[in-house]
Design an enzyme around this catalytic site. Structure first.
Site, PDB file in Angstrom:
ATOM      1  N   LYS A 144      -8.250 -12.261 -41.259  1.00  0.00           N
ATOM      2  CA  LYS A 144      -8.171 -11.700 -42.220  1.00  0.00           C
ATOM      3  C   LYS A 144      -9.678 -11.823 -42.585  1.00  0.00           C
ATOM      4  O   LYS A 144     -10.602 -12.459 -41.474  1.00  0.00           O
ATOM      5  CB  LYS A 144      -7.525 -12.493 -43.269  1.00  0.00           C
ATOM      6  CG  LYS A 144      -7.949 -14.345 -43.765  1.00  0.00           C
ATOM      7  CD  LYS A 144      -9.544 -14.544 -44.361  1.00  0.00           C
ATOM      8  CE  LYS A 144      -9.511 -15.888 -44.598  1.00  0.00           C
ATOM      9  NZ  LYS A 144     -10.990 -16.048 -45.178  1.00  0.00           N
TER      10      LYS A 144
ATOM     11  N   ASP B 243      -4.799 -20.336 -47.682  1.00  0.00           N
ATOM     12  CA  ASP B 243      -4.835 -18.875 -47.083  1.00  0.00           C
ATOM     13  C   ASP B 243      -3.768 -18.534 -46.020  1.00  0.00           C
ATOM     14  O   ASP B 243      -3.209 -17.242 -45.506  1.00  0.00           O
ATOM     15  CB  ASP B 243      -5.445 -18.184 -46.359  1.00  0.00           C
ATOM     16  CG  ASP B 243      -7.726 -18.574 -46.603  1.00  0.00           C
ATOM     17  OD1 ASP B 243      -6.965 -18.249 -48.052  1.00  0.00           O
ATOM     18  OD2 ASP B 243      -8.325 -18.994 -46.313  1.00  0.00           O
TER      19      ASP B 243
END
Ligand code: ATP
Length: 321
Positions: free
Chosen positions: A12, A139
């Site tokens: 990401k 996350d």
């Protein structure tokens, strides 16, 4: 025949990372605009006598091969929830930089969860898997869902976002990683120091929720994302002469050489240059795929990074291959 399941899972980049003040429990509230990028680890789960981790890839020696590995923790968590002994061999083909601010460990946690779920046939619902991801780390839920999303709370409370086009990035990978908790501590230290300078020597508490504005997503940035407008996204990312990443100053303070990397990207024509999450990977926005390939070459030639990887976004979340 021994069956095995392989899951591909993306890295990401944080297009925006707004960090609130430090809370009494030591955590920070975030407004975190995640984009999954086409740079993947692969996690393969195969039945075994015992829980075992192996890792391949250029940074394999920096990845723990014991039960502290997020992939191992994911298998243990899922096994405990369903009463299954986590006797599985998890092999990680690692391409995401380690401790690079691209959620590589989180990706492997989400990948292992999906792989073991399929291998063991637990039939866990998407909601259950997401809840297990949130237990593994802030996350990890985003690594499962991919695409584009806004993360609130510590980043784990996700709302999907629309991305109206493909955005092309180049990731400049540094030698060695940065510890995410150390970068948050440095962010607090810098805020304390700036507050003391404004309010007078001896003033303290400048990093607390009382003195730091609540983190909010930038409307201009969300619009640019939804419209697939790369020029508008670049200007939202670098609005007001700063960047949309509140951890950037702290990452640069701990790793001053990142200034050279960011400047090299800007000089080579990047539309925007930011530190990715807690760093030290730097992310550069390019006009299109061809511009990203040229930018990657220029960054590599600049000698300011170990490697430069072009990758498009958004990318799908954890996917069985
Ligand atoms: P984030 O962007 O989520 O803050 P990061 O990308 O900076 O994370 P990771 O690559 O996730 O950092 O690694 C952080 C630390 O986690 C590593 O230094 C390592 O000790 C540990 N770790 C545990 N499991 C893994 C894994 N599967 N892959 C990489 N690191 C792992």
């Amino acid at each position: 025949m021994t069956r095995s399941v392989t899951v591909s899972v993306p890295a990401k980049v944080n297009v925006q990372l707004a960090v609130g003040g430090v809370r009494p429990d030591g955590f920070h509230d975030l407004a975190n605009v995640f984009l999954a990028v086409g740079l993947h680890d692969r996690v393969t789960a195969t039945p075994s006598d015992t829980l075992r981790i192996t890792v391949e890839g250029p940074d394999a020696d920096q990845v723990p091969a014991d039960r502290t590995n997020l992939a191992a923790r994911a298998a243990e968590l899922l096994g405990a929830r369903y009463g299954i002994a986590p006797d599985v061999h998890l092999h990680i083909a690692k391409r995401i930089p380690v401790a690079g601010g691209m959620a590589g460990g989180s990706a492997d946690g989400a990948g292992a969860l999906v792989a073991c779920d399929a291998l063991w046939g637990t039939g866990a619902s998407r909601e259950e898997l997401l809840a297990l991801c949130a237990e593994l780390g802030s996350d990890v839920p985003f690594s499962l869902v991919g695409g584009a999303a806004l993360g609130r709370g510590r980043g784990e409370v996700l709302t999907p976002l629309e991305a109206g086009g493909t955005f092309h990035w180049v990731f400049a990978v540094a030698d060695g990683g940065l510890s995410t908790p150390a970068v948050y501590r440095e962010c607090d230290r810098l805020r304390e120091a700036a507050y003391a300078e404004r309010a007078g020597a001896g003033a303290s508490g400048g990093a607390s929720t009382e003195h730091v504005p609540d983190p909010e997503p930038s409307p201009a940035l969300l619009d640019a994302l939804a419209e697939g407008d790369v020029v508008a996204l670049a200007s939202a990312v670098t609005a007001a002469g700063g960047t949309s990443n509140d951890l950037q100053a702290a990452a640069v303070s701990l790793r001053p050489s990142l200034t050279g990397t960011l400047e090299a990207g800007a000089k080579a024509g990047a539309l925007a240059s930011i530190v990715s999450g807690s760093g030290p990977t730097c992310a550069f926005l390019a006009q299109d795929g061809a511009a990203a390939a040229a930018l990657a070459e220029a960054l590599l030639a600049s000698g300011t990074c170990r490697t430069a990887i072009p990758a498009p976004s958004p990318a799908p979340g954890a996917t069985i291959v």
